[in-house]
Design a protein around this motif. Structure first.
Motif, PDB file in Angstrom:
ATOM      1  N   ALA A   1      26.464 -11.044  -0.568  1.00  0.00           N
ATOM      2  CA  ALA A   1      27.476 -10.159  -1.085  1.00  0.00           C
ATOM      3  C   ALA A   1      27.436  -9.950  -2.557  1.00  0.00           C
ATOM      4  O   ALA A   1      27.357  -8.685  -3.091  1.00  0.00           O
ATOM      5  CB  ALA A   1      28.720 -10.495  -0.644  1.00  0.00           C
ATOM      6  N   THR A   2      27.281 -11.032  -3.361  1.00  0.00           N
ATOM      7  CA  THR A   2      27.427 -10.927  -4.977  1.00  0.00           C
ATOM      8  C   THR A   2      26.043 -10.109  -5.305  1.00  0.00           C
ATOM      9  O   THR A   2      26.263  -9.525  -6.224  1.00  0.00           O
ATOM     10  CB  THR A   2      27.413 -12.466  -5.391  1.00  0.00           C
ATOM     11  OG1 THR A   2      28.408 -12.996  -5.141  1.00  0.00           O
ATOM     12  CG2 THR A   2      27.442 -12.343  -7.009  1.00  0.00           C
ATOM     13  N   VAL A   3      25.088 -10.502  -4.867  1.00  0.00           N
ATOM     14  CA  VAL A   3      23.781 -10.033  -5.092  1.00  0.00           C
ATOM     15  C   VAL A   3      23.485  -8.510  -4.734  1.00  0.00           C
ATOM     16  O   VAL A   3      23.187  -7.744  -5.415  1.00  0.00           O
ATOM     17  CB  VAL A   3      22.481 -10.875  -5.084  1.00  0.00           C
ATOM     18  CG1 VAL A   3      21.870 -10.581  -3.540  1.00  0.00           C
ATOM     19  CG2 VAL A   3      21.270 -10.321  -5.868  1.00  0.00           C
ATOM     20  N   SER A   4      24.213  -8.232  -3.555  1.00  0.00           N
ATOM     21  CA  SER A   4      24.269  -6.734  -2.993  1.00  0.00           C
ATOM     22  C   SER A   4      25.043  -5.862  -4.052  1.00  0.00           C
ATOM     23  O   SER A   4      24.779  -4.870  -4.390  1.00  0.00           O
ATOM     24  CB  SER A   4      24.826  -6.783  -1.680  1.00  0.00           C
ATOM     25  OG  SER A   4      24.058  -7.348  -0.717  1.00  0.00           O
TER      26      SER A   4
ATOM     27  N   ARG B   1      24.091  -0.605  -1.732  1.00  0.00           N
ATOM     28  CA  ARG B   1      24.125   0.843  -1.368  1.00  0.00           C
ATOM     29  C   ARG B   1      22.808   1.595  -2.100  1.00  0.00           C
ATOM     30  O   ARG B   1      22.738   2.577  -1.834  1.00  0.00           O
ATOM     31  CB  ARG B   1      25.458   1.412  -1.745  1.00  0.00           C
ATOM     32  CG  ARG B   1      26.498   0.944  -0.753  1.00  0.00           C
ATOM     33  CD  ARG B   1      27.810   1.306  -0.801  1.00  0.00           C
ATOM     34  NE  ARG B   1      28.305   0.479  -2.076  1.00  0.00           N
ATOM     35  CZ  ARG B   1      29.512   0.235  -2.583  1.00  0.00           C
ATOM     36  NH1 ARG B   1      30.510   0.883  -2.166  1.00  0.00           N
ATOM     37  NH2 ARG B   1      29.937  -0.631  -3.717  1.00  0.00           N
ATOM     38  N   ASN B   2      22.566   0.972  -3.132  1.00  0.00           N
ATOM     39  CA  ASN B   2      21.489   1.598  -3.985  1.00  0.00           C
ATOM     40  C   ASN B   2      20.826   0.456  -4.550  1.00  0.00           C
ATOM     41  O   ASN B   2      21.438  -0.613  -4.774  1.00  0.00           O
ATOM     42  CB  ASN B   2      21.956   2.631  -4.957  1.00  0.00           C
ATOM     43  CG  ASN B   2      22.927   2.101  -6.234  1.00  0.00           C
ATOM     44  OD1 ASN B   2      22.344   1.305  -6.943  1.00  0.00           O
ATOM     45  ND2 ASN B   2      24.179   2.511  -6.082  1.00  0.00           N
ATOM     46  N   LEU B   3      19.640   0.483  -5.216  1.00  0.00           N
ATOM     47  CA  LEU B   3      18.790  -0.679  -5.927  1.00  0.00           C
ATOM     48  C   LEU B   3      18.796  -0.244  -7.596  1.00  0.00           C
ATOM     49  O   LEU B   3      17.727  -0.727  -7.991  1.00  0.00           O
ATOM     50  CB  LEU B   3      17.622  -0.829  -5.447  1.00  0.00           C
ATOM     51  CG  LEU B   3      17.627  -0.749  -3.614  1.00  0.00           C
ATOM     52  CD1 LEU B   3      16.227  -0.799  -3.127  1.00  0.00           C
ATOM     53  CD2 LEU B   3      18.138  -2.330  -3.436  1.00  0.00           C
ATOM     54  N   SER B   4      19.736   0.149  -8.135  1.00  0.00           N
ATOM     55  CA  SER B   4      19.496   0.627  -9.379  1.00  0.00           C
ATOM     56  C   SER B   4      19.539  -0.418 -10.335  1.00  0.00           C
ATOM     57  O   SER B   4      19.037  -0.464 -11.407  1.00  0.00           O
ATOM     58  CB  SER B   4      20.533   1.682  -9.881  1.00  0.00           C
ATOM     59  OG  SER B   4      21.658   1.180  -9.639  1.00  0.00           O
ATOM     60  N   GLY B   5      19.961  -1.589  -9.753  1.00  0.00           N
ATOM     61  CA  GLY B   5      20.119  -2.880 -10.553  1.00  0.00           C
ATOM     62  C   GLY B   5      19.421  -4.174  -9.998  1.00  0.00           C
ATOM     63  O   GLY B   5      19.839  -5.341  -9.959  1.00  0.00           O
TER      64      GLY B   5
ATOM     65  N   THR C   1      24.304  -1.853  -9.748  1.00  0.00           N
ATOM     66  CA  THR C   1      24.474  -1.465 -11.081  1.00  0.00           C
ATOM     67  C   THR C   1      23.479  -2.266 -12.021  1.00  0.00           C
ATOM     68  O   THR C   1      23.362  -3.586 -12.015  1.00  0.00           O
ATOM     69  CB  THR C   1      25.964  -1.983 -11.842  1.00  0.00           C
ATOM     70  OG1 THR C   1      26.955  -1.534 -10.721  1.00  0.00           O
ATOM     71  CG2 THR C   1      26.289  -1.468 -13.138  1.00  0.00           C
ATOM     72  N   PRO C   2      22.955  -1.647 -13.056  1.00  0.00           N
ATOM     73  CA  PRO C   2      21.904  -2.050 -13.715  1.00  0.00           C
ATOM     74  C   PRO C   2      22.553  -3.212 -14.729  1.00  0.00           C
ATOM     75  O   PRO C   2      23.816  -2.868 -15.083  1.00  0.00           O
ATOM     76  CB  PRO C   2      21.311  -1.175 -14.542  1.00  0.00           C
ATOM     77  CG  PRO C   2      21.291   0.187 -13.814  1.00  0.00           C
ATOM     78  CD  PRO C   2      22.825  -0.297 -13.032  1.00  0.00           C
TER      79      PRO C   2
END
Length: 94
Positions: A65-68, A31-35, A73-74
């Motif tokens: 799914a794990t990596v998504s 949902r976002n790429l912050s991490g 989260t960073p």
């Protein structure tokens, strides 16, 4: 004959697996790429863990799914397998 029996490639939109006979791919649905740092390490660790006892397709789904989930989260992945299974149910249901 000494080469890899399976190959995993990470991309910013999907993860691809190849076992010498067939290709499988699974989309990243973060949902976002912050991490996003550590995406490859997380993918390979999750895939290998699942692949010990499951099919290439199911292992790829769990790894993707794990990596998504991790990418949202960073820092290192700190969720549980149940969290990943819930993520699959929410974002990868067919």
């Amino acid at each position: 004959s000494w080469g890899a029996k399976e190959v995993i490639i990470t991309h910013n939109t999907e993860i691809i697996a190849y076992d010498g006979e067939k290709f499988c791919s699974c989309p990243i649905k973060a949902r976002n790429l912050s991490g996003r740092t550590g995406r490859g390490d997380t993918t390979f660790a999750a895939y290998i863990n699942e692949r010990l006892n499951d099919t290439m397709e199911n292992s790829l789904l769990m790894a993707t799914a794990t990596v998504s989930l991790k990418m949202e989260t960073p820092g290192p992945f700190r969720e549980t397998k149940a969290d990943v299974e819930n993520y699959i149910a929410e974002f990868y249901a067919k």
